[in-house]
Design an enzyme around this catalytic site. Sequence first.
Site, short mmCIF file in Angstrom:
data_model
loop_
_atom_site.label_atom_id
_atom_site.label_comp_id
_atom_site.label_asym_id
_atom_site.label_seq_id
_atom_site.Cartn_x
_atom_site.Cartn_y
_atom_site.Cartn_z
N ALA A 139 -5.41 -3.17 2.76
CA ALA A 139 -5.93 -4.21 3.63
C ALA A 139 -5.60 -3.87 5.08
CB ALA A 139 -5.30 -5.55 3.26
N GLY A 186 -4.49 -2.53 -1.07
CA GLY A 186 -5.82 -3.02 -1.42
C GLY A 186 -6.73 -1.90 -1.89
N GLU A 210 -5.96 -1.46 -5.38
CA GLU A 210 -6.44 -2.64 -6.11
C GLU A 210 -7.95 -2.57 -6.33
OE1 GLU A 210 -4.40 -5.26 -3.29
OE2 GLU A 210 -3.43 -6.24 -4.99
N GLU A 242 2.81 -2.50 -0.59
CA GLU A 242 2.81 -3.75 0.18
C GLU A 242 4.21 -4.20 0.58
OE1 GLU A 242 0.72 -3.08 -2.23
OE2 GLU A 242 -1.22 -4.02 -1.90
N1 3HC Z 1 -4.02 -1.39 8.26
C1 3HC Z 1 -4.35 -1.14 9.54
N2 3HC Z 1 -4.25 0.08 10.10
C2 3HC Z 1 -3.81 1.08 9.33
C3 3HC Z 1 -3.44 0.88 7.98
C4 3HC Z 1 -3.57 -0.43 7.44
N3 3HC Z 1 -3.27 -0.72 6.17
N4 3HC Z 1 -3.02 2.06 7.48
C5 3HC Z 1 -3.13 2.96 8.48
N5 3HC Z 1 -3.60 2.37 9.59
C6 3HC Z 1 -3.86 2.99 10.90
C7 3HC Z 1 -2.60 3.41 11.61
O1 3HC Z 1 -2.07 2.34 12.36
C8 3HC Z 1 -3.09 4.53 12.48
O2 3HC Z 1 -3.73 3.94 13.58
P1 3HC Z 1 -3.76 4.67 15.01
O3 3HC Z 1 -4.47 5.95 14.80
O4 3HC Z 1 -4.45 3.69 15.87
O5 3HC Z 1 -2.32 4.86 15.38
C9 3HC Z 1 -4.17 5.20 11.63
O6 3HC Z 1 -4.55 4.22 10.66
C10 3HC Z 1 -3.71 6.44 10.88
O7 3HC Z 1 -2.49 6.12 10.19
P2 3HC Z 1 -1.26 7.13 10.18
O8 3HC Z 1 -0.98 7.59 11.56
O9 3HC Z 1 -0.17 6.46 9.43
O10 3HC Z 1 -1.89 8.34 9.36
P3 3HC Z 1 -1.21 9.19 8.22
O11 3HC Z 1 -2.25 10.14 7.76
O12 3HC Z 1 0.11 9.71 8.66
O13 3HC Z 1 -0.91 8.16 7.03
C11 3HC Z 1 -1.39 6.41 5.45
C12 3HC Z 1 -1.97 7.49 6.40
C13 3HC Z 1 -0.59 7.08 4.34
C14 3HC Z 1 -2.55 5.65 4.91
C15 3HC Z 1 -0.45 5.49 6.25
O14 3HC Z 1 -1.12 5.04 7.40
C16 3HC Z 1 0.00 4.27 5.51
O15 3HC Z 1 0.93 4.36 4.75
N6 3HC Z 1 -0.65 3.11 5.73
C17 3HC Z 1 -0.24 1.83 5.22
C18 3HC Z 1 -0.54 1.72 3.76
C19 3HC Z 1 -0.16 0.33 3.29
O16 3HC Z 1 0.95 -0.12 3.47
N7 3HC Z 1 -1.12 -0.34 2.66
C20 3HC Z 1 -0.92 -1.66 2.17
C21 3HC Z 1 -1.52 -2.65 3.13
S1 3HC Z 1 -1.25 -4.33 2.64
C22 3HC Z 1 -2.45 -4.60 1.47
O17 3HC Z 1 -3.19 -3.73 1.14
C23 3HC Z 1 -2.53 -5.99 0.97
C24 3HC Z 1 -3.41 -6.11 -0.22
O18 3HC Z 1 -2.65 -6.07 -1.39
C25 3HC Z 1 -4.19 -7.38 -0.19
#
Ligand code: 3HC
Length: 689
Positions: free
Chosen positions: A60, A99, A102, A122
């Site tokens: 998400a 997400g 999911e 998450e």
């Molecule tokens: N939401 C918003 N922005 C995100 C994002 C997310 N979930 N994941 C990554 N981004 C953005 C980063 O902020 C970054 O933005 P920028 O270029 O403006 O700085 C860009 O995407 C690239 O991210 P990284 O620099 O981290 O790139 P990497 O290649 O090093 O890593 C990744 C990629 C492994 C996907 C890492 O970004 C990551 O771990 N992201 C978070 C994953 C996460 O925690 N997901 C769960 C979200 S909560 C959810 O899904 C709720 C659901 O259950 C309803």
Amino acid sequence: MTVRMWAEGRVGRVEMDNPPVNAIGAATRAGLLKAVAWAEEKRLERVILTGAGRAFAAGADAREFDADPVEPHLPDVLNRIEASPVPWIAVIGGVALGGGCEIALACRARVAGPKAQLGLPEVTLGVIPGAGGTQRLPRLIGLAPALDMIVTGKPVGATRALDLGLVHAVDEDPLGWAEMLNAEALDTLVPVGDLNPPAADAAVLAAARATAEAKMRGQVAPLRAVAAVEAGLALPLAEGMAGERAAFLELRQGAQAKALRHMFFAERAARGRAWRGGTPALLDTVAVVGGGTMGAGIAYGLLNAGLKVVLLETDAAGVDRAEANVGRIIEQSQKRGLIDEGGAAARRAALTVTDDYARAGEATLAIEAAFESLEVKRTVFAALEAALPPEAVLATNTSYLDIDEIAAGVGDPSRVLGLHFFAPAHIMKLLEIVRGKATSDDALATGFALGKRLGKVPVVAGVCDGFIGNRILARYREAADTVFMDGSTPWEVDEAMVEFGYAMGPYEAQDLSGLDIAHANRRRQDATRDPNRRYIPIADRMVELGKLGKKTGAGWYRYPGGNGKVEDPIVADLALEEAHFAGITRTDYGPDEIRHRLVLAMINEACDILHEGIAESAADIDLVTVFGYGFPRWRGGLMHHADTLGPQAVLAGLQALAQEDPVAWRPSPFVEGAVAAGLSFADFAAREG
Ligand code: 3HC
């Protein structure tokens, strides 16, 4: 267009395309919903879902989490995908996280490419899966493995995902696999939501809770995730999902999730940044001076980043020692499977260890990590100046010495800056880039370029005693020593701070680094110390007694046999004795009071640091405290935490303590300024900056 759809015969192709990592925001959710209806209307045989670029979907869009949720909600979209008469196949080439994972779970089939990563991280953002993850994952792979993934948030690679039954196949050409999958075979696959939940196994649930409490102490989300999984074991999918969603939405607004989001975005913003002016030197060969623990770690980090390293020592014995130190790190990395034989050989080939400075003649950057003495550093810098090209950038890794004094000995002081690494230098993410009064933009740009190349979190700091991190640390220790002298024991202080969220308290941490370092600093500061400031002599007594920390078998704790710490009554007695000599009536501080004092001391110092322009933003202080000093990430770093208390409460706390000691607890003008302006610390820093 964040979701594209097109038909190839009777096969529907749906692609999420929201660069860089296909975070799922409102537009993607709406696009997916539209695609479900489109595929049904066209009576397609299957839908193949892919993510454009390097990710399937990163979860998400966390940038939406501060606002109210907008329809369509992800769980509803996923339920539609799962219930559709047209089966969906998830083709996972890169990461499918949160997400994203999911979505894959709602598809009828899942195929992964060899580089795929699937996970529900998450909890690392302070929430729980909010679109069926806690309900579908246990149904698909079983209770224990599902809890393991959900509670730790750690993703799994393609092979492990196959072993767990999380994907149906791993294929070099996952798209081809999805196209070729036999239609009848596809029809026999049961939607994950139709599977029965696994049985509630009390031991497995208890183990998951124990993991959450041990590894993620203080954090609310992991335990809430276990509760959501447990509740779902006895409920129909829809009810389990409703409970999960309610918990997700509640946590999303909570202080911990806000703090973790702040750190997530602050870290990413820092990693990508370049210095605002100047041109970085082209980095190919870097000279490192000193092959002790720090220098060897720096050298290895540089080698890891594909740079050539000339490691300089003073004599043959030093060369041998330095070679052995770097060699050991290479071996350990190989043993841990981080690099293979070829990688180890490449690193050895790119390393020259020598006492001949002339061999560093091609280096465009030098990083000095020699003994902490101004004299030694000046000699080293003179030698570097003679051996390296005139435009080469010269950096010192000093923790405390005045960069301007080091630079004063160099013909062109604009080449000099500080690059303050943290041990072990190849692992710790923080890099303080210290800007002397003459440091040029080119030198700073080089520091930032190096930080990016090494994957560090770079933070710029001005010159002062201890820069950002060690200056706050010194104040933290001073507050701890005062509490100790006036009423507590080191173990009470440590326990209070561990409860706050540190992995260890200040005394145990100092036992690991050694009491002699801080002692040397105190002696260096003797001449300039404010005579009105209270001085706590207990640490000096410890050094006199030879209690230098774990390395001598005893420090604030005793370490019989070199292991396991034991409380030492002799140490507690030292405080009684010193308090007696000083005529102090000791007070029994409780853990809340201990935390209040130590945290407030750090906040006040950080505010002075902002006031003096030593740090550029409140977020930079958060990065330093979390990535270099173990401040709990889930509190968002020191200044984010200060803002959750509020400037008004911070000021009131300082004023109350100033009644006891007006020098140590003088409120920083920055605290007063934020209160007067009616702004948060972060906003006040941005306004003043
Ligand atoms: N939401 C918003 N922005 C995100 C994002 C997310 N979930 N994941 C990554 N981004 C953005 C980063 O902020 C970054 O933005 P920028 O270029 O403006 O700085 C860009 O995407 C690239 O991210 P990284 O620099 O981290 O790139 P990497 O290649 O090093 O890593 C990744 C990629 C492994 C996907 C890492 O970004 C990551 O771990 N992201 C978070 C994953 C996460 O925690 N997901 C769960 C979200 S909560 C959810 O899904 C709720 C659901 O259950 C309803």
